[in-house]
Design a protein around this motif. Structure first.
Motif, mmCIF file in Angstrom:
data_model
loop_
_atom_site.group_PDB
_atom_site.id
_atom_site.type_symbol
_atom_site.label_atom_id
_atom_site.label_comp_id
_atom_site.label_asym_id
_atom_site.label_seq_id
_atom_site.Cartn_x
_atom_site.Cartn_y
_atom_site.Cartn_z
ATOM 1 N N GLN A 1 0.828 -1.204 0.000
ATOM 2 C CA GLN A 1 0.000 0.000 0.000
ATOM 3 C C GLN A 1 0.864 1.256 0.000
ATOM 4 O O GLN A 1 0.548 2.243 -0.658
ATOM 5 C CB GLN A 1 -0.940 -0.014 1.209
ATOM 6 C CG GLN A 1 -2.031 -1.071 1.121
ATOM 7 C CD GLN A 1 -3.073 -0.925 2.205
ATOM 8 O OE1 GLN A 1 -3.235 -1.802 3.042
ATOM 9 N NE2 GLN A 1 -3.792 0.193 2.194
ATOM 10 N N ILE A 2 1.969 1.209 0.732
ATOM 11 C CA ILE A 2 2.886 2.349 0.739
ATOM 12 C C ILE A 2 3.506 2.549 -0.649
ATOM 13 O O ILE A 2 3.759 3.690 -1.068
ATOM 14 C CB ILE A 2 3.958 2.152 1.825
ATOM 15 C CG1 ILE A 2 3.304 2.310 3.206
ATOM 16 C CG2 ILE A 2 5.110 3.134 1.665
ATOM 17 C CD1 ILE A 2 4.221 1.985 4.367
ATOM 18 N N LEU A 3 3.715 1.450 -1.390
ATOM 19 C CA LEU A 3 4.206 1.590 -2.771
ATOM 20 C C LEU A 3 3.191 2.324 -3.644
ATOM 21 O O LEU A 3 3.565 3.038 -4.581
ATOM 22 C CB LEU A 3 4.523 0.213 -3.366
ATOM 23 C CG LEU A 3 5.802 -0.462 -2.849
ATOM 24 C CD1 LEU A 3 5.881 -1.895 -3.379
ATOM 25 C CD2 LEU A 3 7.035 0.325 -3.256
ATOM 26 N N MET A 4 1.907 2.168 -3.335
ATOM 27 C CA MET A 4 0.897 2.916 -4.075
ATOM 28 C C MET A 4 0.975 4.403 -3.714
ATOM 29 O O MET A 4 0.841 5.273 -4.579
ATOM 30 C CB MET A 4 -0.518 2.370 -3.778
ATOM 31 C CG MET A 4 -0.740 0.925 -4.211
ATOM 32 S SD MET A 4 -0.472 0.616 -5.977
ATOM 33 C CE MET A 4 1.183 -0.097 -5.974
ATOM 34 N N GLY B 1 3.442 6.201 -5.678
ATOM 35 C CA GLY B 1 3.135 6.525 -7.072
ATOM 36 C C GLY B 1 3.545 5.474 -8.082
ATOM 37 O O GLY B 1 3.604 5.763 -9.279
ATOM 38 N N LEU B 2 3.793 4.216 -7.634
ATOM 39 C CA LEU B 2 4.246 3.187 -8.574
ATOM 40 C C LEU B 2 3.088 2.524 -9.323
ATOM 41 O O LEU B 2 3.294 1.886 -10.355
ATOM 42 C CB LEU B 2 5.086 2.146 -7.830
ATOM 43 C CG LEU B 2 6.450 2.726 -7.417
ATOM 44 C CD1 LEU B 2 7.065 1.932 -6.293
ATOM 45 C CD2 LEU B 2 7.385 2.776 -8.611
ATOM 46 N N GLU B 3 1.885 2.620 -8.804
ATOM 47 C CA GLU B 3 0.622 2.261 -9.460
ATOM 48 C C GLU B 3 0.403 0.778 -9.741
ATOM 49 O O GLU B 3 -0.687 0.278 -9.518
ATOM 50 C CB GLU B 3 0.425 3.066 -10.759
ATOM 51 C CG GLU B 3 0.238 4.541 -10.513
ATOM 52 C CD GLU B 3 -0.358 5.263 -11.696
ATOM 53 O OE1 GLU B 3 -1.160 4.664 -12.442
ATOM 54 O OE2 GLU B 3 -0.021 6.458 -11.869
ATOM 55 N N ARG B 4 1.399 0.062 -10.265
ATOM 56 C CA ARG B 4 1.188 -1.360 -10.571
ATOM 57 C C ARG B 4 2.374 -2.162 -10.025
ATOM 58 O O ARG B 4 3.451 -2.160 -10.612
ATOM 59 C CB ARG B 4 1.032 -1.598 -12.070
ATOM 60 C CG ARG B 4 -0.234 -0.984 -12.645
ATOM 61 C CD ARG B 4 -0.503 -1.439 -14.060
ATOM 62 N NE ARG B 4 -1.791 -0.922 -14.518
ATOM 63 C CZ ARG B 4 -2.557 -1.523 -15.420
ATOM 64 N NH1 ARG B 4 -2.158 -2.651 -15.981
ATOM 65 N NH2 ARG B 4 -3.710 -0.985 -15.773
ATOM 66 N N TYR B 5 2.138 -2.845 -8.923
ATOM 67 C CA TYR B 5 3.187 -3.610 -8.237
ATOM 68 C C TYR B 5 2.783 -5.060 -8.157
ATOM 69 O O TYR B 5 1.618 -5.400 -7.987
ATOM 70 C CB TYR B 5 3.395 -3.057 -6.826
ATOM 71 C CG TYR B 5 3.699 -4.110 -5.769
ATOM 72 C CD1 TYR B 5 5.007 -4.479 -5.477
ATOM 73 C CD2 TYR B 5 2.660 -4.741 -5.076
ATOM 74 C CE1 TYR B 5 5.283 -5.453 -4.517
ATOM 75 C CE2 TYR B 5 2.925 -5.709 -4.111
ATOM 76 C CZ TYR B 5 4.236 -6.068 -3.835
ATOM 77 O OH TYR B 5 4.497 -7.031 -2.886
ATOM 78 N N MET C 1 -2.775 -2.273 -7.208
ATOM 79 C CA MET C 1 -2.973 -1.317 -8.296
ATOM 80 C C MET C 1 -3.598 -0.034 -7.745
ATOM 81 O O MET C 1 -4.421 -0.092 -6.824
ATOM 82 C CB MET C 1 -3.904 -1.882 -9.375
ATOM 83 C CG MET C 1 -3.389 -3.082 -10.117
ATOM 84 S SD MET C 1 -4.619 -3.696 -11.309
ATOM 85 C CE MET C 1 -4.561 -2.418 -12.567
ATOM 86 N N SER C 2 -3.235 1.073 -8.337
ATOM 87 C CA SER C 2 -3.839 2.358 -7.974
ATOM 88 C C SER C 2 -4.934 2.739 -8.963
ATOM 89 O O SER C 2 -4.919 2.299 -10.122
ATOM 90 C CB SER C 2 -2.774 3.453 -7.950
ATOM 91 O OG SER C 2 -1.843 3.243 -6.912
ATOM 92 N N PHE C 3 -5.866 3.577 -8.489
ATOM 93 C CA PHE C 3 -6.947 4.130 -9.311
ATOM 94 C C PHE C 3 -7.818 3.030 -9.926
ATOM 95 O O PHE C 3 -8.168 3.071 -11.102
ATOM 96 C CB PHE C 3 -6.382 5.047 -10.403
ATOM 97 C CG PHE C 3 -5.478 6.118 -9.878
ATOM 98 C CD1 PHE C 3 -5.971 7.135 -9.073
ATOM 99 C CD2 PHE C 3 -4.110 6.097 -10.143
ATOM 100 C CE1 PHE C 3 -5.137 8.129 -8.558
ATOM 101 C CE2 PHE C 3 -3.270 7.078 -9.646
ATOM 102 C CZ PHE C 3 -3.785 8.096 -8.847
ATOM 103 N N VAL C 4 -8.163 2.030 -9.108
ATOM 104 C CA VAL C 4 -8.993 0.922 -9.574
ATOM 105 C C VAL C 4 -10.071 0.633 -8.538
ATOM 106 O O VAL C 4 -10.016 1.095 -7.393
ATOM 107 C CB VAL C 4 -8.165 -0.354 -9.813
ATOM 108 C CG1 VAL C 4 -7.209 -0.170 -10.984
ATOM 109 C CG2 VAL C 4 -7.413 -0.769 -8.547
ATOM 110 N N PRO D 1 -6.652 6.161 -4.328
ATOM 111 C CA PRO D 1 -7.504 4.973 -4.195
ATOM 112 C C PRO D 1 -6.758 3.773 -4.784
ATOM 113 O O PRO D 1 -6.148 3.866 -5.847
ATOM 114 C CB PRO D 1 -8.742 5.322 -5.025
ATOM 115 C CG PRO D 1 -8.739 6.819 -5.108
ATOM 116 C CD PRO D 1 -7.299 7.225 -5.122
ATOM 117 N N HIS D 2 -6.768 2.644 -4.081
ATOM 118 C CA HIS D 2 -6.023 1.484 -4.566
ATOM 119 C C HIS D 2 -6.673 0.202 -4.066
ATOM 120 O O HIS D 2 -7.470 0.197 -3.118
ATOM 121 C CB HIS D 2 -4.543 1.561 -4.165
ATOM 122 C CG HIS D 2 -4.306 1.692 -2.691
ATOM 123 N ND1 HIS D 2 -4.444 2.883 -2.002
ATOM 124 C CD2 HIS D 2 -3.903 0.788 -1.765
ATOM 125 C CE1 HIS D 2 -4.153 2.699 -0.728
ATOM 126 N NE2 HIS D 2 -3.827 1.437 -0.554
#
Length: 600
Positions: free
Chosen positions: A203-206, A209-213, A240-243, A533-534
């Motif tokens: 979640q911290i990776l989101m 700003g990495l978006e897809r991990y 994933m972010s923005f999903v 949002p992620h």
């Protein structure tokens, strides 16, 4: 290299070629003057022939050969004589006539057969794991697992995901099971924890700003073991972010379809994957990880039960319990002993008893309905009850009257048992489904508090946020589970991405402000800095590999597993360490307490 070809690669196209092979002696057969050896390496088996007239090998070498010796041979590939071909192996149309041979290493007699896939005592399997892994089935399982992980990586790479490693030594925070703790030498009195999952880190990776991990992550949980659980395990971790929910669900369905095409292209499975609500799954199957390859769905007869004079049924309904059951085809002829066995299974799962209704086939000596219920309900009520179950001549109805929790547990167990007895589940079918609509919280009656149904980072449904203050039990979570053939393969959710809501959830779970500050301060601080949002999911690699390999235990798809007591019998681990190591870590053992635990 010590060999020019691999054993399993030889075909008719190699006839006339001189090859050098190296591997293990799988089986030896002495036919008078000729000695036949099945030589095995990781690619397969090929037959090699020692002919005294064509070989320079001395008799002492040939007579010394035994199973599991490591052997190197040079010889010519020839076609097998007509009628001697072996269709069971890929190399069955050719053999190698040996001109020279060298024993690279000998071997004592193994503690169990390697060239036969017979059952072996588990302690031997784990102690001599390197021998058990020589079996073709185990090597095929590890190859399947390799292809599974590679297929996942290839798919996610095409989807523009980044594989990012997260730390193994982290902070101890509640994740639902006990942590494995690691003492810090340079920080006396303080401990790291091994990650139960990389949940907060991804979640911290989101937030970063990495978006897809994604990560093929090693995870650790100190909990009681079973066939599908190990203290250390591997999962696909993804975020994933923005999903929203649908984005993750669609991604996972496409990934599993893609991976199945690589790993089990011959297998059948439904598409699109069915969607089942948690409530529907519990009501129809008694579990949130249903096996959909067969019917035996649970039927609720509470309304019928309430109208009968059967006191067990009436009192259960009046006290808020349920009366439910399943109809098993073709089992009306079960003997008293067989029915007693089913009752014992029900009580072992927590039920007070089990009501059976046998609908004997017409024309048989026992024609009609046999049940204790017959004395307590009218003929019309019995007909209504059997119609509700869809019961026909020859069927057996099993009914449980208890709390909803116990009824679900018992009927889930009976459903699985009867499906196994009747062989209703096709082992070549993979029935994937998504389970949705979980409650956010689960009431812990012993501790008198709310627990997270999944974990505390799951977002409540937007329409239910107001209920957090008035009725937490009715709050829906934004969870989704991927299940297949009665196993939960993975679980995910839309996450909370705002600090106030996350703090509120921690409070509802019983964490004090001091606990939250001590355990989650860094995480909550990260949420303040524009967390998007992620959503994400984690899939159990071990369980998926077990399922696709048609095994009953994840130990069969793990190279070096531990036993039911979390012990590695091959390395004798865990083990004691010397006093100097403990002193260096500023640790001391409560010897008397350890002795008491070991004695018990």
């Amino acid at each position: 290299m010590l060999k020019s070809h691999s054993c399993g690669d030889l075909r008719e196209s190699h006839v006339g070629t001189v090859v050098t092979l190296a591997g293990w002696i799988h089986r030896r057969r002495d036919h008078g003057g000729l000695v036949f050896i099945d030589l095995r390496d990781s690619t397969g088996i090929v037959q090699v022939v020692f002919d005294p007239q064509r070989s320079s090998c001395g008799d002492e070498v040939i007579h010394a050969l035994r199973s599991e010796y490591v052997l190197r041979v040079t010889g010519e590939v020839v076609a097998r004589p007509g009628g001697t071909e072996n269709a069971k192996i890929e190399t069955g149309t050719v053999e190698v006539v040996v001109s020279s041979a060298e024993i690279l290493n000998d071997s004592p007699t193994p503690p169990f057969y390697i060239n036969e896939d017979v059952e072996v005592d588990e302690n031997l399997v784990l102690k001599y794991r390197y021998l058990y892994l020589r079996r073709a089935r185990l090597q095929a399982n590890l190859l399947l697992r390799h292809r599974l992980v590679k297929g996942i990586r290839d798919f996610l790479d095409r989807e523009r995901f980044l594989e990012i490693e997260t730390p193994i030594l982290i902070k101890s925070t509640p994740e639902g099971a006990r942590d494995y703790l690691v003492p810090s030498r340079v920080n006396p009195g303080k401990f790291y924890a091994l990650p139960q999952s990389p949940q907060q880190l991804k979640q911290i990776l989101m937030v970063a700003g990495l978006e897809r991990y994604f990560q093929i992550a090693r995870c650790f949980r100190d909990e009681d073991l079973r066939a599908d659980r190990q203290p250390e395990f591997t999962q696909l971790d993804l975020e994933m972010s923005f999903v929203e929910e649908e984005d993750i669900i669609n991604l996972m369905e496409r990934m599993m379809v893609d991976v199945m095409g690589v790993v089990r292209p011959e297998a059948s499975f439904p598409r699109p994957f069915p969607r089942i609500t948690y409530a529907e799954s519990m009501a129809k199957y008694g579990t949130d990880k249903p096996d959909l390859r067969y019917g035996l769905t649970i039927v609720d007869i509470g309304d019928i039960a309430a109208e009968t004079s059967f006191s067990i049924f009436r009192s259960t309904v009046e006290s808020g319990g349920v009366v439910r059951g399943i109809c098993v085809p073709g089992c009306a002829g079960y003997t008293k002993h067989q029915l007693t066995d089913l009752i014992s299974r029900a009580t072992a799962s927590g039920a007070k008893g089990l009501v059976t209704v046998s609908v004997a086939e017409r024309g048989t000596p026992d024609e009609g309905v046999k049940s204790v219920l017959a004395k307590h309900i009218s003929t019309g009520q019995m007909e209504t009850l059997l119609a509700r179950f869809g019961a026909h001549d020859g069927d057996l109805v099993l009914i449980v009257a208890d709390t909803e929790l116990i009824a679900c547990k018992v009927l889930d167990s009976l459903r699985r048992e009867m499906a196994a007895r009747l062989k209703l589940a096709d082992p070549g079918e993979f029935s994937y489904a998504f389970v949705l609509g979980f409650p956010l919280f689960d009431w812990n009656s012993e501790a008198k508090r709310w627990d997270s149904m999944h974990h505390p980072f799951t977002s409540p449904h937007p329409d239910d946020i107001a209920l957090l203050d008035t009725n937490p039990g009715r709050v829906r979570g934004r969870h989704y589970d991927l299940v297949c053939n009665g196993s939960e393969l993975g679980s995910g959710s839309v996450r909370i991405h705002r600090r106030p809501l996350q703090q509120k959830i921690f409070g509802l779970l019983g964490y004090s402000d001091e606990d939250v500050e001590a355990r989650f301060d860094y995480f909550l601080r990260a949420l303040e800095y524009g967390a998007p949002p992620h959503a994400g999911i984690a899939l159990g690699i071990d369980r998926i590999a077990m399922l696709l390999a048609c095994e009953e235990s994840i130990r069969e798809v793990i190279a070096f597993p531990k036993n039911q007591n979390a012990v590695d019998l091959m390395m004798d681990s865990p083990s004691e360490v010397d006093a100097a190591q403990l002193d260096e870590l500023n640790l001391s053992l409560k010897r008397q307490r350890i002795d008491r635990i070991q004695e018990s």
